[in-house]
Every structure is written in C-alpha cells, then in structure tokens.
Design an enzyme around this catalytic site. Sequence first.
Site, mmCIF file in Angstrom:
data_model
loop_
_atom_site.group_PDB
_atom_site.id
_atom_site.type_symbol
_atom_site.label_atom_id
_atom_site.label_comp_id
_atom_site.label_asym_id
_atom_site.label_seq_id
_atom_site.Cartn_x
_atom_site.Cartn_y
_atom_site.Cartn_z
ATOM 1 N N HIS A 119 32.738 -32.818 46.510
ATOM 2 C CA HIS A 119 32.010 -33.530 47.561
ATOM 3 C C HIS A 119 32.877 -34.254 48.592
ATOM 4 C CE1 HIS A 119 28.254 -34.567 49.218
ATOM 5 N NE2 HIS A 119 27.591 -34.787 48.106
ATOM 6 N N TYR B 67 18.075 -44.846 46.776
ATOM 7 C CA TYR B 67 18.953 -44.219 47.774
ATOM 8 C C TYR B 67 18.407 -42.843 48.107
ATOM 9 C CZ TYR B 67 23.457 -42.229 49.503
ATOM 10 O OH TYR B 67 24.461 -41.639 50.245
ATOM 11 N N SER C 30 19.626 -39.724 50.767
ATOM 12 C CA SER C 30 20.656 -39.367 51.737
ATOM 13 C C SER C 30 20.051 -38.658 52.945
ATOM 14 C CB SER C 30 21.705 -38.469 51.079
ATOM 15 O OG SER C 30 21.088 -37.313 50.570
ATOM 16 N N THR D 286 26.864 -38.994 56.383
ATOM 17 C CA THR D 286 25.485 -39.268 55.973
ATOM 18 C C THR D 286 25.163 -40.736 56.235
ATOM 19 O OG1 THR D 286 26.151 -39.862 53.727
ATOM 20 C CG2 THR D 286 25.536 -37.555 54.110
#
Length: 630
Positions: free
Chosen positions: A344, A458, A460, A471
């Site tokens: 990532h 959360y 994204s 993001t």
Amino acid sequence: MWTVLLFGIYTEGILYKAKMKTWLPIPKLEATIKRYLRAQKPLLDDGQFRKTEQFCKSFENGIGKELHEQLVAQDKQNKHTSYISGPWFDMYLSARDSIVLNFNPFMAFNPDPKSEYNDQLTRATNMTVSAIRFLKTLRAGLLEPEVFHLNPARSDTDTFKKLIRFVPSSLSWYGAYLVNAYPLDMSQYFRLFNSTRLPRPIRDELVTDEKARHLLVLRKGHFYVFDVLDQDGNIVSASEIQAHLKYILSDNSPAPAFPLAYLTTENRDVWAELRQKLVSGGNEETLRKVDSAVFCLCLDDFPMKDLVHLSHNMLHGDGTNRWFDKSFNLIIAKDGAAALHFEHAWGDGVAVLRLLNEMFKDSIQAPAVSPQSQPARTDSPAAVQKLNFKLNDALKTGISTAKEKFDAIVKTLTINFIQFRRGGKEFLKKQKLSPDSVAQLAFQMAFLRQYGQTVATYESCSTAAFKHGRTETIRPASIFTKRCSEAFVREPSQHSTGELQQMMAECSKYHGQLTKEAAMGQGFDRHLFALRYLAAAKGIVLPELYLDPAYGQINHNILSTSTLSSPAVNIGGFAPVVPDGFGIAYAVHDNWIGCNVSSYPGRNAREFLQCVEKALEDIFDAIEGKCIKT
C-alpha cells in the site's frame, strides 16, 4: 488502510472547484477545526467535548495558526506535488509493523464467464499476458486517463478518447475541461510494475527498475523467473509463456524446509536486518531478480472452498507463496480463482482497480490462449530459472521465527461476509437516498446494537482529482447517524415510519456533504495530520490538541470501512486497523449489498454481520412504510 475510489460521488459543484486548480487545496484552518469538532460530537460526552473545544480554540489561535501558515508557504514553493504526498509516503514507509494484515489489502476477480477458461494454466497465461499488455500501453503513453465525465454524451466517446491520448499530459486537464471531463492523477501508475518495497532500518525504500523483462513466479514456496518481454520490449509469445508456466506447474519438488517468503511478513526492522544477512551471504543478485521482476505471479496448488476461504487465502495465505513486498501479487488458485494482493505504500486502490478492470476485460474479450491451445515447443528448462538462496543458520532461525509469528497472528483473524439481496443501488436511488449513506448507517446501527456505543469510523475517499492526491477520510459517524441509529435500535416503537424516513434522509444529505468535502480535499484528517507532521519535522513540542485523549480516540478507527464497485470484482478485503476493530469491505450493487468483515478475538465479526443484516432489514422496512420488528 484500504483506499479505493468512491465512484459516482463527484458532482458538478466538486469539479467546478477542482477545475480551478489542479493541486490539492489546503483547507482553511477554521474550517478544519469546525469539521473536526462536528466529527467529535457523537463520540464524546458534554464534559469531554468542552475540553476538546478548548484545545481546538487554543490551537486555532496559537501554534496551529503558525503551523498552518508555514504549511501554506511550503505548499506554494512545491507546486510539483501535493502537501500530503511526502508525509503520506513517510507514514507508510516508516511504519515498522508487518505489512501483512496491517496494510496490504486484496481485490478478487470474478471468474471468467466461460467456465473452461478458469483452468489454472489457461487463466494464469491469459492474465499474465493481459497485465503485460497493460504495462506496454501504459509505458507507450497510450493508456487513456481515468476520467470523470460530467457530460458523458460529449466526453465519454471514442472521438474524445482518441483525442485525449495525443494531448500532452501537462495539457490534458485543460483539453478535458473544455468538454466537462476531468482526468484523475495517474502519477502512481509507474510503480505498478517492476517495483518493490525494500526493508530498511527506520524507513523502507520504494524501488523501480523498468529495464527488467522477467516475471517472478512463486509455487509451493519455490521462486522461478523467465522473460515475458524480449530484448526489443515486445511481449514474448503467449504459447511460450504458457509452456513456461506449464513447466513450473509440473515441478514435483517438495516445498522448501525454510520458505524465504516468510521474511516479508516480519517486522520491518527485523526483516531489514535479515535482508542484509541475505545480501552479505551471497544472495544479492538473486534478490535483485525478485525485486526487479515485472510483477509476482503466485500459483496455488488448491481450489477455493468458498468466499471466506478465498478471502483468507488472498489476504494472507499460508505465508510461503507470496512476496508481500512486491507492488502487487497476482494470485491464481488451482480452480482459477484470481486476485490482486497489493502493497500500500506506493499507491492507492485507484491504480490497482484500473489494472484489475483492464486485465479482466482484456483476458475475457481478447484471451491470449484458449483451453485447446497447445503450449509452444520450447526449451522451458533453459528459459525458466529456478532461484536458489544460500541460507545460513541465522537466516534459517529468522525464517522459523517469522513463521511462528505469522501463524500465530493469522490464527486469530476471523472473516465473514453477507450478501443482502432485498435491494441495492437502484432501489435506494429511487427513494432519493445515497446508497453509500445507507450502508454506513447500517454499520452504525449494527455496532450500537452489538456493543451499545457510537465509535470512531473511517471511510476512505480518493483525492485523485488533484495532482499527487492520495486519500481523504470521510467520517460517517455523525450526530445524524447517532440519532437515527438510536431511534431504530433503542426506541423503534416511539417513532413513526415517516419520522424514521426523515432521519434517514438527513443522514443521507449530511453523508453526501461529507463525501463531497472529502473528494474536494476539504476533510480535516489529512490537514491535521500534515500540521502534526510539520511540527515534528520542525522539532516543535506536540501541540495539546494532539495529546487530547479525544484525538487519540477518533484516530483509533474501530470501524474501518472501504467500498468499491466494479463488474470485474468478486470480493475485496482487509484486516482491522486496530486490535479491537472491524475491517469492513463493502459494495452496494444495483440490486444487492455485499459486506466482507474481518476481526480479531476482541470483536465478533459473525455477530456484527447479523446486526448489519438486521439493520438493513429495518431500513428497508422503514422505507417501505412497514413497522420495525423488535
């Protein structure tokens, strides 16, 4: 940390702002503080909220103001990038936890609609060729930009697509602007291929070697390489690639006693030290072949039993047959089930989803081989090199220790999924409700039913409409979702269906506002993160706002959620980002809603999904004017 573009959230208002300047805007400090407090409101009691308000006031009028001014000045001097890009790379690359489960997600392909093409060798060959075709198109500068179309009749046409290909990238934004279409930032795409994350003490390093022409293949813990591009950069014939893969699949060697791949599951500092031992032990050239390979193809020797088995296998597997540091691993099981598992730090889901979509489409519409194709009569034993590593006792011990740690953590992870078939996007849009807001409301209701609280959540959202955007966070837990959840869960009989419908409409409207703000770079999370990063870089004592327990709590994301929707995707998933959290990958399809949830022993994913299902049933009942069943 799963970050995927939220499709369909860009409205004319958003892109009007975005088209005025292509760089990621820094929000006004007072706007960030207001948004931060609005997100804190449902999570704190009155006393805690007053304290947090005071911290915010001091920050806004004091050190925060100074830091903000410095950040704006710094941004003006660095128009080649975004204010978040450097700090975000640092955040990922400086993290010392294992990248497996903590960061790397997966996206699984749908099966090939022609069932005979799901044969492992056929699909592996076709997907490999399709991936290399994508690489060739990308490097030739012929890949159409990912575009948001405000007026599809004018811009989503073959003529426009042909035109935009030949416009220099520096001008493509303006060319697209003339027809109300906005190309997304594609600066991450070059890291898709020939790239890896190298473990280093303190901070890892991303490396890319575009000269390398070979593919890395893993099977039963063994490493193989062979060229997929010739000396002129052309794709090696599909029948040769098929022959080489067939040769690898026929290797009957037992699995290695010390599978090297376990090292990529380690703490990054531990792995950095062990890698140095590998290099000094005579493995430098062999490691270079692993690191520089176009990508890593993982051939698994067993079929997928169901979607839970598939999720576990594609998210972590048994640790022996993945090189988790590669930008992506293409995993293909015995039954042809396929997925992309990706690291990532280098980029977000936008680039990976584009690759996945193009590979799926190309492998189905223009397959390089058929099940009847005969592999080329080629000298595979000469063309395919099996990599051998020299392992001393320290490295063998390191591999054994990594295996123990990996097995222990993987054992604690639970994954479950539901498919809610009563309706989806089409039905909800007819009710003038945002489909995403309904899914997020269901998660709030489910957690309230299961655990009796509203917690940090959360979601994204891509900011790829801006140069080097990454993001932003949408904060779905709000005073609106809290009020609505409590009405449904705690006191359904005290509210008419009309009142419940009104509350859902308020949730939908507010969620739409948050989504638009995030997509425009007008959230609060990245701004506060950048200010904190700047304070640390300047050696400034951490401001009180960041020491407030409420700041720690809102960033301890118990509900970590991410959505994607694509006809190429079967299912996606990621692990919780905190030990007492849920990792929620979901998609609202045209006529159903899918949800894939992971948890550690501190939470019960199966029970949570039962509560999500109950929440969705109640929401649909309320929409249809039916009484809520207690």
